[in-house]
Design a protein around this motif. Structure first.
Motif, PDB file in Angstrom:
ATOM      1  N   HIS A 139      91.866  -6.195  47.601  1.00 47.40           N
ATOM      2  CA  HIS A 139      92.880  -5.433  46.870  1.00 47.40           C
ATOM      3  C   HIS A 139      92.300  -4.865  45.565  1.00 47.40           C
ATOM      4  CE1 HIS A 139      96.752  -4.273  45.228  1.00 47.40           C
ATOM      5  NE2 HIS A 139      96.494  -4.990  44.148  1.00 47.40           N
ATOM      6  N   THR A 140      91.537  -5.683  44.867  1.00 49.60           N
ATOM      7  CA  THR A 140      90.922  -5.247  43.614  1.00 49.60           C
ATOM      8  C   THR A 140      89.946  -4.095  43.855  1.00 49.60           C
ATOM      9  OG1 THR A 140      91.156  -7.471  42.690  1.00 49.60           O
ATOM     10  CG2 THR A 140      89.560  -6.004  41.621  1.00 49.60           C
ATOM     11  N   LYS A 199      91.819  -0.898  44.418  1.00 50.10           N
ATOM     12  CA  LYS A 199      92.332  -0.341  43.156  1.00 50.10           C
ATOM     13  C   LYS A 199      91.227   0.379  42.385  1.00 50.10           C
ATOM     14  CE  LYS A 199      94.835  -2.961  40.552  1.00 50.10           C
ATOM     15  NZ  LYS A 199      95.475  -4.113  39.870  1.00 50.10           N
TER      16      LYS A 199
END
Length: 151
Positions: free
Chosen positions: A107-108, A111
């Motif tokens: 997820h990081t 982003k």
């Protein structure tokens, strides 16, 4: 127990099929229409080239106790929820102790990319990675065969 392989971009299909054959296990290769697999000792199922079509098909075929080979953390999480054993193409076993951290890292990274950042891609695959996968899969199969696995 079967071995199911998320084969799109998977470099260890041959190793997984060979291990399944040696342990007399059913082996199912799942891929999209962009890939072609015809391996003796395995059944190949081909699905449309849509987002996650292979992943959802694999989860729908999955039974508790099956072994899944995938590099996709999201798919690994879904398979763990269905009580499958899940290995990465590098021989790492996904489990309750590591899946949350892996999903957070994914997820990081997403982003960062969405914000215009760049991340270094994976290094070129080495024979030692294939060997690590082979050891992990065969070790898992041996433990299951001896009745040492409790999952």
């Amino acid at each position: 127990m079967r071995i199911l392989i998320d084969a799109d971009g998977c470099p260890v299909v041959e190793l997984a099929v060979a291990a399944a054959r040696e342990h007399s296990l059913e082996c199912v290769i799942l891929c999209d229409t962009a890939h072609q697999f015809d391996k003796p000792g395995a059944t190949t199922l081909t699905f449309s080239k849509g987002a996650d079509s292979v992943d959802f098909a694999l989860v729908n075929l999955l039974r508790a106790g099956d072994i899944v080979i995938t590099q996709d953390y999201g798919l690994a999480a879904m398979c763990l929820a269905r009580r499958a054993r899940v290995l990465s193409q590098d021989g790492m076993e996904y489990g309750e102790e590591n899946i949350d951290g892996l999903l957070l890292a994914r997820h990081t990274a997403k982003k960062i990319r969405k914000a215009g950042g760049r991340l270094k891609g994976p290094c070129r695959r080495t024979p030692s990675q294939d060997a690590a996968f082979d050891r992990a899969l065969r070790g898992m199969l041996a433990k299951i065969g001896r009745g040492e696995e409790t999952r």
